[in-house]
Enzyme design. Structure first.
Site, mmCIF file in Angstrom:
data_model
loop_
_atom_site.group_PDB
_atom_site.id
_atom_site.type_symbol
_atom_site.label_atom_id
_atom_site.label_comp_id
_atom_site.label_asym_id
_atom_site.label_seq_id
_atom_site.Cartn_x
_atom_site.Cartn_y
_atom_site.Cartn_z
ATOM 1 N N CYS A 1 76.970 57.390 32.268
ATOM 2 C CA CYS A 1 76.171 57.693 33.708
ATOM 3 C C CYS A 1 76.818 56.944 34.645
ATOM 4 C CB CYS A 1 75.169 57.772 34.254
ATOM 5 S SG CYS A 1 73.897 56.624 34.363
ATOM 6 N N HIS B 1 78.479 50.666 45.563
ATOM 7 C CA HIS B 1 77.802 51.793 45.782
ATOM 8 C C HIS B 1 78.451 52.710 46.805
ATOM 9 C CE1 HIS B 1 74.044 50.702 43.415
ATOM 10 N NE2 HIS B 1 74.580 51.793 43.020
ATOM 11 N N ASP C 1 75.748 48.563 36.276
ATOM 12 C CA ASP C 1 75.054 48.055 36.371
ATOM 13 C C ASP C 1 75.065 46.575 34.440
ATOM 14 O OD1 ASP C 1 74.445 47.828 38.974
ATOM 15 O OD2 ASP C 1 73.368 49.386 38.340
ATOM 16 N N GLU D 1 71.246 49.637 31.487
ATOM 17 C CA GLU D 1 71.756 49.371 32.698
ATOM 18 C C GLU D 1 71.652 47.438 32.340
ATOM 19 O OE1 GLU D 1 71.971 51.154 35.865
ATOM 20 O OE2 GLU D 1 69.277 51.249 36.196
HETATM 21 C C1 PEP Z 1 75.392 52.247 36.761
HETATM 22 O O1 PEP Z 1 74.336 50.969 36.645
HETATM 23 O O2 PEP Z 1 75.955 52.466 35.949
HETATM 24 C C2 PEP Z 1 74.810 53.973 36.820
HETATM 25 C C3 PEP Z 1 74.874 54.542 36.729
HETATM 26 O O3 PEP Z 1 73.830 53.462 38.707
HETATM 27 P P1 PEP Z 1 73.939 53.144 40.306
HETATM 28 O O4 PEP Z 1 75.842 52.955 39.558
HETATM 29 O O5 PEP Z 1 73.145 54.501 40.870
HETATM 30 O O6 PEP Z 1 73.464 51.653 39.806
HETATM 31 MG MG MG Z 2 72.619 51.224 38.029
#
Ligand code: PEP
Ligand code: MG
Length: 591
Positions: free
Chosen positions: A521, A203, A474, A450
């Site tokens: 996403c 993140h 994920d 995910e």
């Molecule tokens: C993902 O896991 O691809 C996602 C968009 O969520 P995050 O990156 O916040 O875990």
């Molecule tokens: Mg995620």
């Protein structure tokens, strides 16, 4: 001497600036710039700190019992001597006068310099004196924090000086930066950053990309090899950091910097062009945001909505003062209003893993107490374990839906029992709003796909949800059993792995067949190396950082989905999907 440090490229572009080293142990030190007229006052704070600490040490010495070991008094002598030593006081002043750092920052910057010098000493006795300098500086920092009426603002306060930023660009060098601290950098003057640890889709890296500043993570030795105030180049395309570059190398990078600015300006002109492929397929390009204030950048980028609002960032840096229903409602409404009729997809909190909550009572959520945070109480699991807070968030989102188009997205769902509990919580939240006479609108409910289990059971999930959004970050982590934040296994974090691509393709195919909305996403959506492949799989909705939208749109404008779809089976059945994709789609296999 010029050296190069290698890490992972996580955010593109070139940054050139003076290194600001922030040791993890000093992360609680306030960092900000002081204006030219405050320099004298800041030096005075430093002098006060030195005098107060000297008085404390002298009185400790005076009150020492007669039978105290002689070493103790000698140690205090050493500390007093260090306190008055020129290499500490006048060199610290230098950081205030020349760089306009506040006293705390100046002191910790000088400590970094001294610590390095001690580390390099041959003599073991002298090398051990580093601990003494650290103790003396620690005392001074404690005084300064008390003096400033705060217990340290953390990296969080790093270089927050919009109107006075010093003359030279600064880049941050740290062992690690937590996602919560990264968030604060959005308001800082740093033009790039380097960390020793971290993975490409941690993140921390994701927030760096959202800020659109060049960044390299996992550059293991960086904070040891780079010195305070060194000139460094961060090559965010290649994942390389050049320390003290030669004039000729510097010129080369300055040229590249100018080129990428031109390229950015060129891409920006696509902002109002609809994203339609050569064969007439309209593609939805949505934005990922972390805070409501980011919605402005989403609109500016030409996004047609927010596909992922990572609401957990509202909960970061809040310790025991978590945002309640009204505060959350204001934040969601702010984003909804800023999007001006375009949809906003709010993901319920994805707390846990590398985004632990600071709340001390939730010890189990802090990394050090959790065996395996990525596999632990995270996302919807956490929300369902805190039903009161979950309903509070749902009420806040539902209330915001009275002001525009809102969608709710549930992270990390893997069990149908979680689906049932989520819908029960939603029904109760709606009922509570009705009972209180509060307005709320109609919202679509979506699931993040995910966890591989959800992708493998996709049809069952699609029966319950209006749409799904594939979280590839994920999905890769869990399909390949690779901690996305761990640089030791980062080389195995492979989005091109055939198993990952099959899970993505299956999810898109099932959603299209059953007439449900489907988007990606994860970071894959904003990586042009995957655009054609995702289009070939039938994806028509992509959600990414606003800074990536124009680049992806450029690829979409050149794509023909019929031609791409016909090559899909060959790419998916290849052992090396990356090479096959490059061969069939004429794409670079990585960017
Ligand atoms: C993902 O896991 O691809 C996602 C968009 O969520 P995050 O990156 O916040 O875990
Ligand atoms: Mg995620």
């Amino acid at each position: 001497m010029s050296i190069q440090v290698f890490g992972m490229a996580v955010s593109r572009g070139v940054a050139i600036g003076r290194a600001v080293l922030v040791a993890s142990s000093r992360i609680d030190v306030a960092h900000y710039f002081v204006g030219p007229d405050q320099v004298a006052a800041e030096i005075e704070r430093l002098r006060m700190a030195r005098n107060v600490v000297a008085a404390e040490l002298s009185s400790l010495q005076a009150d020492m019992p007669a039978d105290a070991p002689a070493e103790l008094s000698a140690l205090l002598d050493v500390h007093l001597m260090l306190l008055h030593d020129d290499t500490l006081s006048s060199a610290t002043k230098h950081w205030i006068v020349e760089r306009h750092y506040n006293a705390e920052w100046a002191l910790s910057a000088q400590l970094e310099v001294l610590a390095r010098q001690f580390d390099e000493m041959e003599d073991e006795y002298l090398r051990e004196r580093k601990a003494d300098v650290e103790q003396v500086v620690e005392r001074m920092l404690q005084f300064l924090a008390r003096d400033a009426g705060r217990a340290g603002g953390g990296i969080a306060q790093a270089a927050l000086a919009p109107d006075f930023g010093g003359e030279e660009p600064l880049v941050l060098v740290a062992n690690d930066v937590a996602p919560a601290d990264m968030l604060q950098f959005k308001r800082s003057v740093f033009t790039g950053f380097v960390t020793d640890v971290g993975g490409q889709n941690s993140h921390t890296a994701i927030v760096a990309r959202s800020m659109d500043i060049p960044a390299v993570v996992g550059a293991r030795e960086a904070s040891r090899l780079i010195r305070q105030d060194d000139w460094i180049v961060i090559d965010g395309d290649a994942g390389v950091v050049v320390v003290n570059p030669s004039q000729i190398v510097l010129e080369e990078y300055r040229f590249r910097q100018r080129q990428s600015e031109l390229e950015r300006a060129r891409l920006h002109r696509l902002r109002n062009t609809p994203a339609v492929t050569l064969d007439g397929q309209a593609i939805e390009l949505l934005a990922n945001i972390e805070m409501p204030g980011d919605a402005a950048a989403a609109v500016e980028s030409g996004a047609v909505g927010v596909g992922l609002f990572r609401s957990e960032f509202l909960f970061m840096n809040r310790a025991d003062d978590l945002p309640g229903e009204d505060e959350q409602f204001e934040a969601y409404r702010e984003a909804v209003l800023a999007m001006n009729g375009l949809p906003v997809t709010v993901r319920t909190v994805d707390i846990g893993a590398d985004k632990p909550l600071e709340r001390l009572s939730s010890a189990e959520l802090r990394h050090e107490h959790v065996l395996n945070p990525a596999l632990g109480l995270r996302a919807i699991r956490w929300s369902l374990s805190e039903p009161g807070m979950f309903r509070q968030q749902l009420r806040a989102i539902l209330r915001a839906s009275a002001f525009g188009k809102v969608r709710i997205l549930i992270p990390m769902i893997a069990h149908l029992s979680e689906v049932r509990l989520t819908f029960e919580a939603l029904a109760r939240a709606r009922q509570q709003l009705d009972d209180a006479g509060r307005a709320h609108g109609r919202v679509e409910i979506g699931a993040m796909i995910e966890v591989p289990a959800a992708a493998l059971q996709i049809e069952a999930f699609l029966r319950h949800f209006d749409f799904v959004s594939i979280g590839t970050n994920d999905l890769i982590q869990y399909a390949l059993a690779i901690d996305r934040a761990d640089e030791a296994v980062a080389h195995l974090y492979d989005p091109w792995h055939p198993a990952v691509l099959h899970l993505v393709a299956m999810t898109i195919e099932a959603a299209n067949r059953l007439g449900r909305g489907v988007s990606v996403c994860g970071e894959m959506a904003g990586d042009p190396a995957f655009t054609d492949l995702l289009l070939a799989m039938g994806l028509r909705s992509f959600s990414m950082h606003p800074s990536r939208i124009a680049l992806i749109k450029q690829r979409i404008l050149r794509a023909d989905t019929r031609r791409l779809a016909s090559a899909l089976p060959a790419v998916l059945s290849a052992d090396d999907c990356s090479a096959a994709s490059a061969r069939h789609f004429g794409l670079p296999s990585s960017v």
